[in-house]
Motif scaffolding. Structure first.
Motif, PDB file in Angstrom:
ATOM      1  N   LEU A 174     -67.514  32.183  47.430  1.00 45.44           N
ATOM      2  CA  LEU A 174     -68.607  33.146  47.322  1.00 45.44           C
ATOM      3  C   LEU A 174     -69.966  32.458  47.495  1.00 45.44           C
ATOM      4  CD1 LEU A 174     -67.360  35.417  44.390  1.00 45.44           C
ATOM      5  CD2 LEU A 174     -67.542  36.033  46.803  1.00 45.44           C
ATOM      6  N   VAL A 175     -70.093  31.236  46.956  1.00 53.66           N
ATOM      7  CA  VAL A 175     -71.337  30.475  47.132  1.00 53.66           C
ATOM      8  C   VAL A 175     -71.564  30.171  48.612  1.00 53.66           C
ATOM      9  CG1 VAL A 175     -72.438  28.228  46.725  1.00 53.66           C
ATOM     10  CG2 VAL A 175     -71.407  29.470  44.829  1.00 53.66           C
ATOM     11  N   VAL A 176     -70.479  29.758  49.302  1.00 47.90           N
ATOM     12  CA  VAL A 176     -70.579  29.463  50.734  1.00 47.90           C
ATOM     13  C   VAL A 176     -70.999  30.709  51.502  1.00 47.90           C
ATOM     14  CG1 VAL A 176     -69.271  28.833  52.796  1.00 47.90           C
ATOM     15  CG2 VAL A 176     -68.954  27.544  50.683  1.00 47.90           C
ATOM     16  N   MET A 177     -70.442  31.859  51.111  1.00 44.76           N
ATOM     17  CA  MET A 177     -70.715  33.095  51.828  1.00 44.76           C
ATOM     18  C   MET A 177     -72.124  33.636  51.545  1.00 44.76           C
ATOM     19  SD  MET A 177     -67.008  34.902  51.229  1.00 44.76           S
ATOM     20  CE  MET A 177     -67.338  36.416  52.101  1.00 44.76           C
ATOM     21  N   VAL A 178     -72.540  33.568  50.269  1.00 43.48           N
ATOM     22  CA  VAL A 178     -73.814  34.179  49.870  1.00 43.48           C
ATOM     23  C   VAL A 178     -74.986  33.212  50.022  1.00 43.48           C
ATOM     24  CG1 VAL A 178     -75.047  35.335  47.992  1.00 43.48           C
ATOM     25  CG2 VAL A 178     -72.590  35.705  48.279  1.00 43.48           C
ATOM     26  N   PHE A 179     -74.727  31.922  49.758  1.00 43.21           N
ATOM     27  CA  PHE A 179     -75.791  30.915  49.847  1.00 43.21           C
ATOM     28  C   PHE A 179     -75.366  29.788  50.795  1.00 43.21           C
ATOM     29  CE2 PHE A 179     -75.833  32.633  45.483  1.00 43.21           C
ATOM     30  CZ  PHE A 179     -77.051  33.300  45.514  1.00 43.21           C
ATOM     31  N   PRO A 180     -75.240  30.086  52.087  1.00 43.63           N
ATOM     32  CA  PRO A 180     -74.722  29.080  53.024  1.00 43.63           C
ATOM     33  C   PRO A 180     -75.584  27.824  53.105  1.00 43.63           C
ATOM     34  CG  PRO A 180     -75.682  30.957  54.192  1.00 43.63           C
ATOM     35  CD  PRO A 180     -75.590  31.348  52.754  1.00 43.63           C
ATOM     36  N   GLY A 181     -76.911  27.973  52.997  1.00 46.99           N
ATOM     37  CA  GLY A 181     -77.785  26.809  53.064  1.00 46.99           C
ATOM     38  C   GLY A 181     -77.538  25.861  51.910  1.00 46.99           C
ATOM     39  N   PHE A 182     -77.455  26.415  50.688  1.00 47.35           N
ATOM     40  CA  PHE A 182     -77.188  25.603  49.500  1.00 47.35           C
ATOM     41  C   PHE A 182     -75.812  24.957  49.581  1.00 47.35           C
ATOM     42  CE2 PHE A 182     -75.321  25.397  45.195  1.00 47.35           C
ATOM     43  CZ  PHE A 182     -76.170  24.461  44.629  1.00 47.35           C
ATOM     44  N   ALA A 183     -74.815  25.749  50.019  1.00 48.23           N
ATOM     45  CA  ALA A 183     -73.450  25.223  50.141  1.00 48.23           C
ATOM     46  C   ALA A 183     -73.395  24.079  51.142  1.00 48.23           C
ATOM     47  CB  ALA A 183     -72.496  26.343  50.558  1.00 48.23           C
ATOM     48  N   SER A 184     -74.102  24.240  52.260  1.00 45.69           N
ATOM     49  CA  SER A 184     -74.141  23.192  53.282  1.00 45.69           C
ATOM     50  C   SER A 184     -74.752  21.913  52.715  1.00 45.69           C
ATOM     51  CB  SER A 184     -74.943  23.677  54.492  1.00 45.69           C
ATOM     52  OG  SER A 184     -75.034  22.665  55.476  1.00 45.69           O
ATOM     53  N   TRP A 185     -75.859  22.070  51.982  1.00 48.18           N
ATOM     54  CA  TRP A 185     -76.517  20.904  51.375  1.00 48.18           C
ATOM     55  C   TRP A 185     -75.584  20.203  50.396  1.00 48.18           C
ATOM     56  CZ3 TRP A 185     -77.771  19.821  46.254  1.00 48.18           C
ATOM     57  CH2 TRP A 185     -78.577  18.693  46.075  1.00 48.18           C
ATOM     58  N   MET A 186     -74.868  20.985  49.575  1.00 46.43           N
ATOM     59  CA  MET A 186     -73.959  20.418  48.575  1.00 46.43           C
ATOM     60  C   MET A 186     -72.808  19.659  49.236  1.00 46.43           C
ATOM     61  SD  MET A 186     -74.671  20.730  45.345  1.00 46.43           S
ATOM     62  CE  MET A 186     -73.028  20.592  44.619  1.00 46.43           C
ATOM     63  N   ALA A 196     -67.912  36.054  57.745  1.00 46.14           N
ATOM     64  CA  ALA A 196     -67.059  36.863  56.871  1.00 46.14           C
ATOM     65  C   ALA A 196     -67.891  37.719  55.923  1.00 46.14           C
ATOM     66  CB  ALA A 196     -66.109  35.962  56.078  1.00 46.14           C
ATOM     67  N   VAL A 197     -68.952  37.125  55.353  1.00 40.71           N
ATOM     68  CA  VAL A 197     -69.763  37.900  54.415  1.00 40.71           C
ATOM     69  C   VAL A 197     -70.498  39.017  55.143  1.00 40.71           C
ATOM     70  CG1 VAL A 197     -71.906  36.520  54.527  1.00 40.71           C
ATOM     71  CG2 VAL A 197     -71.291  37.714  52.413  1.00 40.71           C
ATOM     72  N   GLN A 198     -70.930  38.766  56.368  1.00 40.58           N
ATOM     73  CA  GLN A 198     -71.576  39.822  57.154  1.00 40.58           C
ATOM     74  C   GLN A 198     -70.594  40.961  57.427  1.00 40.58           C
ATOM     75  OE1 GLN A 198     -73.149  37.904  60.641  1.00 40.58           O
ATOM     76  NE2 GLN A 198     -74.544  36.599  59.465  1.00 40.58           N
ATOM     77  N   ALA A 231     -57.745  35.960  52.891  1.00 35.14           N
ATOM     78  CA  ALA A 231     -57.559  34.868  51.929  1.00 35.14           C
ATOM     79  C   ALA A 231     -58.454  35.048  50.703  1.00 35.14           C
ATOM     80  CB  ALA A 231     -57.855  33.523  52.596  1.00 35.14           C
ATOM     81  N   LEU A 232     -59.714  35.416  50.935  1.00 33.84           N
ATOM     82  CA  LEU A 232     -60.643  35.594  49.819  1.00 33.84           C
ATOM     83  C   LEU A 232     -60.222  36.759  48.930  1.00 33.84           C
ATOM     84  CD1 LEU A 232     -63.285  34.915  48.357  1.00 33.84           C
ATOM     85  CD2 LEU A 232     -64.468  36.448  49.938  1.00 33.84           C
ATOM     86  N   VAL A 233     -59.836  37.873  49.547  1.00 32.21           N
ATOM     87  CA  VAL A 233     -59.418  39.039  48.767  1.00 32.21           C
ATOM     88  C   VAL A 233     -58.158  38.717  47.973  1.00 32.21           C
ATOM     89  CG1 VAL A 233     -58.531  41.398  48.927  1.00 32.21           C
ATOM     90  CG2 VAL A 233     -60.508  40.727  50.281  1.00 32.21           C
ATOM     91  N   TYR A 234     -57.234  37.979  48.590  1.00 36.18           N
ATOM     92  CA  TYR A 234     -56.000  37.587  47.893  1.00 36.18           C
ATOM     93  C   TYR A 234     -56.319  36.769  46.646  1.00 36.18           C
ATOM     94  CZ  TYR A 234     -52.393  34.135  46.833  1.00 36.18           C
ATOM     95  OH  TYR A 234     -51.546  33.293  46.187  1.00 36.18           O
ATOM     96  N   LYS A 235     -57.182  35.763  46.786  1.00 30.81           N
ATOM     97  CA  LYS A 235     -57.545  34.920  45.646  1.00 30.81           C
ATOM     98  C   LYS A 235     -58.282  35.733  44.589  1.00 30.81           C
ATOM     99  CE  LYS A 235     -55.941  30.892  46.856  1.00 30.81           C
ATOM    100  NZ  LYS A 235     -54.868  30.240  46.056  1.00 30.81           N
ATOM    101  N   LEU A 236     -59.164  36.609  45.037  1.00 29.15           N
ATOM    102  CA  LEU A 236     -59.932  37.438  44.110  1.00 29.15           C
ATOM    103  C   LEU A 236     -59.018  38.341  43.291  1.00 29.15           C
ATOM    104  CD1 LEU A 236     -62.681  38.377  43.067  1.00 29.15           C
ATOM    105  CD2 LEU A 236     -62.760  40.011  44.963  1.00 29.15           C
ATOM    106  N   VAL A 237     -58.059  38.993  43.942  1.00 22.84           N
ATOM    107  CA  VAL A 237     -57.109  39.866  43.248  1.00 22.84           C
ATOM    108  C   VAL A 237     -56.279  39.064  42.252  1.00 22.84           C
ATOM    109  CG1 VAL A 237     -55.005  41.241  43.563  1.00 22.84           C
ATOM    110  CG2 VAL A 237     -56.988  41.639  45.026  1.00 22.84           C
TER     111      VAL A 237
END
Length: 341
Positions: free
Chosen positions: A174-186, A220-222, A126-132
């Protein structure tokens, strides 16, 4: 509201939108002339377009198989192809295509695939599809803006809306994947605000769902970081897959014996339509897709062929695939019930 009731409402909304779309598109057209023009379409090109549409759908299954096999060491090829048709069916009949992935995940789990691996695979696809899609749209703005401006007309704002929504979604993921703590807080901050405003009620189920969502994207990011080669293959495959569905109007164009407009121009116009309607909350983006097609391809196909070409293009790329997907699901359901009897 139970799942059965939701499905019934989705089917009803889909049918109502289909009827409205057909009425809106055909009300000002001479159906006799449309039928006569359709007869001029060469059968070989219709078959070529149908094959391209099927390959487009099946390529998602190939990507699921490729990633799933890499994650859990095993995956049945034809089961993965079925998952792609399951996804197409439920994406096509639910608003904003929200029903596809949950149903794919249900089928994958029922077939004995690891739930965590299945989730990561679907998230990655899904992420790759949206990115493309976003990258292709950005390239078009930079290199083919004149095509957009000339053919979309008053619908150009929908293209920009689609670009914004898809870019925002990719950025959020990408924010959820790279910064999960910040995304969770938001996410929980927004949820808390909505609860305070009494728009939402407290829900443990929703909280657990949010935690699972964030955990899925962390996994997924891992996976992406550990498997760069596989991700590159999926990225290229997704680009080819998108081009297959975007080139369908050109196959139809040649099928009517028309010439003068390049394949690249027609591909860009179709891509702009697809990107504009991709995030709209309408099952199958019915109605608006047909209206945009008539405007965008008016000068390419001329007044005589624009509606007939839309019937063939939209009929194959959506309704034919939808019917084929239903057939795949029904056959599997019957075989599954017989095996359990």
């Amino acid at each position: 509201m139970n799942a059965s009731r939701k499905n019934q409402l989705s089917y009803l909304l889909f049918v109502l939108l289909a009827v409205l779309a057909f009425y809106t598109v055909f009300q000002d057209n001479d159906m006799g002339m449309v039928a006569a023009s359709l007869k001029k379409m060469r059968l070989s090109y219709v078959l070529a377009a149908a094959v391209a549409a099927l390959v487009f759908t099946m390529l998602e299954g190939v990507m699921i198989w490729y990633l799933l096999r890499g994650l859990q060491g095993r995956a049945k090829f034809w089961d993965c192809i079925r998952y792609s048709f399951v996804g197409f069916l439920y994406s096509g009949i639910t608003p904003s295509a929200t029903g596809g992935q949950p149903m794919q995940l249900y089928h994958m789990k029922r077939d004995g695939n690891d739930l965590s691996a299945s989730t990561v695979v679907l998230m990655t696809v899904a992420l790759v599809y949206k990115l493309v899609l976003v990258l292709m749209g950005a390239a078009m703005v930079l290199l083919g803006f004149s095509v957009l401006e000339e053919n979309l007309g008053s619908y150009l704002h929908l293209f920009y809306l689609g670009m914004f929504l898809n870019t925002a979604l990719v950025a959020a993921l990408l924010v959820v994947m790279v910064f999960p703590g910040f995304a969770s807080w938001m996410i929980f901050a927004v949820e808390g605000l909505l609860i305070w405003m009494r728009i939402l009620k407290k829900s443990k189920l929703r909280t657990d769902t949010i935690h699972r969502f964030i955990k899925s994207y962390q996994n997924a990011v891992q996976f992406l970081l550990r498997n760069k080669k596989q991700v590159a293959v999926v990225l290229l495959a997704t680009f080819g897959q998108r081009c297959l569905v975007f080139i369908l109007p050109y196959i139809v164009y040649r099928g009517f014996g028309l010439e003068g407009t390049s394949a690249l121009t027609i591909l860009m116009i179709q891509m702009s339509i697809y990107l504009a309607v991709d995030m709209l909350p309408l099952p199958g983006a019915q109605g608006i897709t047909e209206l945009m097609y008539k405007r965008a391809f008016r000068d390419v196909f001329t007044a005589r062929y624009v509606v007939p070409s839309m019937c063939v293009t939209r009929g194959i790329s959506f309704y034919f695939l939808l019917i084929f997907s239903i057939a795949v699901c029904v056959v599997h359901h019957v075989r599954f019930r017989m095996s359990r009897a």
